[in-house]
Design a protein around this motif. Structure first.
Motif, short mmCIF file in Angstrom:
data_model
loop_
_atom_site.label_atom_id
_atom_site.label_comp_id
_atom_site.label_asym_id
_atom_site.label_seq_id
_atom_site.Cartn_x
_atom_site.Cartn_y
_atom_site.Cartn_z
N TRP A 14 -5.06 -5.12 11.78
CA TRP A 14 -4.27 -3.93 11.42
C TRP A 14 -5.00 -2.64 11.78
O TRP A 14 -4.44 -1.74 12.40
N VAL A 15 -6.26 -2.56 11.41
CA VAL A 15 -7.00 -1.30 11.56
C VAL A 15 -7.74 -1.24 12.91
O VAL A 15 -7.62 -0.27 13.65
N ASP A 46 -4.65 -8.15 1.37
CA ASP A 46 -5.36 -7.25 2.30
C ASP A 46 -6.82 -7.07 1.91
O ASP A 46 -7.56 -6.37 2.60
N ASP A 102 -5.97 -0.11 -4.74
CA ASP A 102 -6.55 1.24 -4.80
C ASP A 102 -5.57 2.30 -4.35
O ASP A 102 -5.51 3.39 -4.91
N ARG A 123 -4.97 -2.26 15.62
CA ARG A 123 -3.68 -1.57 15.46
C ARG A 123 -2.52 -2.49 15.82
O ARG A 123 -1.53 -2.09 16.44
N GLY A 146 0.80 -1.22 0.00
CA GLY A 146 0.00 0.00 0.00
C GLY A 146 0.83 1.28 0.00
O GLY A 146 1.55 1.56 -0.96
N PRO A 189 -7.58 -2.67 -0.87
CA PRO A 189 -6.88 -1.48 -0.39
C PRO A 189 -5.55 -1.20 -1.07
O PRO A 189 -5.28 -0.04 -1.43
N ASP A 190 -4.73 -2.22 -1.28
CA ASP A 190 -3.40 -1.93 -1.83
C ASP A 190 -3.48 -1.55 -3.31
O ASP A 190 -2.79 -0.62 -3.76
N TRP A 209 -4.04 6.62 2.29
CA TRP A 209 -5.02 5.70 1.71
C TRP A 209 -6.34 6.47 1.54
O TRP A 209 -6.53 7.53 2.16
N ASP A 253 -14.76 6.70 -2.41
CA ASP A 253 -14.13 5.38 -2.47
C ASP A 253 -15.18 4.30 -2.73
O ASP A 253 -14.94 3.34 -3.48
N PHE A 291 -6.84 -9.85 8.28
CA PHE A 291 -5.72 -8.91 8.44
C PHE A 291 -6.21 -7.50 8.76
O PHE A 291 -5.63 -6.82 9.62
N GLN A 292 -7.25 -7.01 8.08
CA GLN A 292 -7.68 -5.63 8.30
C GLN A 292 -8.20 -5.42 9.72
O GLN A 292 -8.05 -4.34 10.29
N TRP A 352 -15.14 0.40 12.30
CA TRP A 352 -13.70 0.66 12.39
C TRP A 352 -13.01 0.78 11.03
O TRP A 352 -11.84 1.11 10.96
N PHE A 353 -13.73 0.52 9.96
CA PHE A 353 -13.08 0.62 8.64
C PHE A 353 -13.69 1.80 7.89
O PHE A 353 -14.90 1.83 7.63
N GLY A 354 -12.86 2.79 7.56
CA GLY A 354 -13.35 4.04 7.01
C GLY A 354 -13.51 4.06 5.50
O GLY A 354 -12.62 4.54 4.79
N LEU A 355 -14.63 3.54 5.02
CA LEU A 355 -14.89 3.64 3.58
C LEU A 355 -15.63 4.95 3.31
O LEU A 355 -16.72 5.17 3.83
O1 LIG Z 1 -5.87 2.67 9.27
C1 LIG Z 1 -6.76 2.57 8.46
N1 LIG Z 1 -6.46 2.17 7.22
C2 LIG Z 1 -7.41 2.09 6.27
N2 LIG Z 1 -7.07 1.73 5.00
C3 LIG Z 1 -5.68 1.33 4.71
C4 LIG Z 1 -5.49 -0.19 4.80
O2 LIG Z 1 -6.19 -0.78 5.80
C5 LIG Z 1 -4.06 -0.65 5.13
O3 LIG Z 1 -3.19 0.38 5.41
C6 LIG Z 1 -3.50 -1.49 4.06
O4 LIG Z 1 -4.31 -2.57 3.74
C7 LIG Z 1 -2.10 -1.99 4.40
O5 LIG Z 1 -1.39 -1.86 3.24
C8 LIG Z 1 -8.03 1.74 3.98
C9 LIG Z 1 -7.67 1.51 2.65
C10 LIG Z 1 -8.63 1.54 1.66
O6 LIG Z 1 -8.28 1.34 0.39
C11 LIG Z 1 -9.97 1.82 1.97
C12 LIG Z 1 -10.32 2.07 3.28
C13 LIG Z 1 -9.37 2.03 4.29
C14 LIG Z 1 -9.74 2.30 5.61
C15 LIG Z 1 -8.76 2.37 6.59
C16 LIG Z 1 -9.08 2.76 7.95
O7 LIG Z 1 -10.22 3.02 8.29
N3 LIG Z 1 -8.06 2.84 8.82
#
Ligand SMILES: O=c1nc2n(C[C@H](O)[C@H](O)[C@H](O)CO)c3cc(O)ccc3cc-2c(=O)[nH]1
Length: 317
Positions: A159-160, A36, A50, A163, A9, A47-48, A66, A95, A155-156, A88-91
């Motif tokens: 990770w998200v 991911d 995009d 943390r 990413g 995510p990666d 991102w 996007d 993984f998400q 917890w996932f910010g779409l």
């Molecule tokens: O830390 C976060 N990373 C978010 N990411 C980044 C992602 O989770 C990770 O950083 C990668 O998958 C690791 O490479 C997003 C990436 C996207 O393409 C779309 C939505 C998200 C949402 C989040 C998020 O809410 N918080």
């Protein structure tokens, strides 16, 4: 010059922007990590892919690294009003459109590689972006959850949501063993003059791409130069240290190079902050590696290409 880069990413995408500037005439193919990827609200989110597409296409949220710039979160908020998460996932709203188009095309029978090409028609990233595979691979992380005991989570979520605060017992790219490289992946590697490993996560980004059968063997035959994602004994961003700990690798520029090993990489760029790094069978060069601005990033990419050219000349590979 034909360049292939394996990318995760944020770090990968920023490096690629520098690479494009450093080698404007080069033919660059990016093999993107799809481990991911996650399905949310019935939509396939990559995510990666995009992050690479938006970063190179000028649509990324630069501060965050991102998601889209000028983003709003009305749809997410409305879903939460219905009690539909995850919260917890910010779409974001902009996007969401990408994920809707992708999911529609996948449902219509297009492969992820074809969908990615179609999405890139809009963003014109200036590189050919190919997912590592069209098959579903999802990275799962085994954790000892204080409430639910030992369990595997996406993984998400680790990770998200967490943390990476819960130590990973293990990390696995589920489905990778049976996956096939996407059309064009092996051909691009075979035709490449050089393969680059940007400063992406060695475990869950580059490691996952290499876990798709056929890719590691193809890459190992080429001149490969990597850029350390570890500077001064710590990840530049992200939580690569938590991933390295899960596979028993120390968080250091040297240990990551040794993890890849001389059978895979020929050259390795480390930061000056890491002092003298020696890795048997690998040509190590030291220089500033902080991607602080586009010029500094392009200079890092140039250094990686120069080292690759030198090594290719020397080894005849
Ligand atoms: O830390 C976060 N990373 C978010 N990411 C980044 C992602 O989770 C990770 O950083 C990668 O998958 C690791 O490479 C997003 C990436 C996207 O393409 C779309 C939505 C998200 C949402 C989040 C998020 O809410 N918080």
């Amino acid at each position: 010059m034909r360049i292939v880069a394996l990318a995760g990413g944020i770090g990968g995408a920023r490096f690629l922007r520098g690479l494009r500037a450093a080698a404007p005439e080069a033919d660059i193919t990016v093999i993107g990590n799809t481990g991911d990827d996650i399905s949310l609200f019935g939509l396939r989110v990559c995510p990666d892919l995009d992050t690479v597409m938006y970063t190179l296409g000028g649509g990324i949220n630069e501060e965050q690294g991102w998601g889209r710039q000028d983003e709003s979160f009305t749809v997410k908020q409305e879903l939460l009003e219905y009690g539909v998460g995850p919260s917890w996932f910010g779409l974001g709203d902009r996007d969401f459109a990408t994920h809707i188009v992708r999911t529609q095309m996948l449902a219509a029978g297009y492969r992820l590689s074809a969908v990615t090409e179609a999405l890139c028609d809009r963003w014109q990233p200036g590189v050919r972006l190919i997912p590592m595979t069209d098959d579903q691979v999802e990275t799962h992380v085994v954790v000892d959850d204080p409430e639910h005991g030992r369990r595997a989570i996406h993984f998400q979520e680790w990770w998200v949501r967490l943390r990476a605060a819960l130590p990973a017992v293990s990390i696995a790219p589920v489905g990778a063993d049976e996956a096939k490289p996407a059309p064009g992946v092996l051909k691009a590697v075979e035709a490449a003059d050089v393969v680059l490993f940007p400063p992406s996560n060695p475990v869950v980004s580059i490691g996952t791409i290499l876990a798709v059968p056929g890719i590691r063997d193809a890459v190992a035959k080429k001149t490969v130069v990597g850029v350390s994602p570890i500077i001064g004994g710590a990840p530049v961003r992200g939580m690569a240290d938590a991933c390295l700990a899960a596979i028993g690798v120390e968080t250091s520029a040297r240990a990551v190079a040794e993890h890849y090993g001389p059978d895979l990489i020929d050259g390795w760029l480390v930061d000056e902050a890491d002092g003298d790094v020696a890795v048997e069978g690998v040509e190590v060069r030291s220089r500033p590696l902080l991607m602080s601005d586009p010029e500094a990033t392009a200079a890092i990419a140039r250094a990686a290409l120069d080292l690759a050219e030198e090594l290719a000349g020397g080894t005849g590979r």
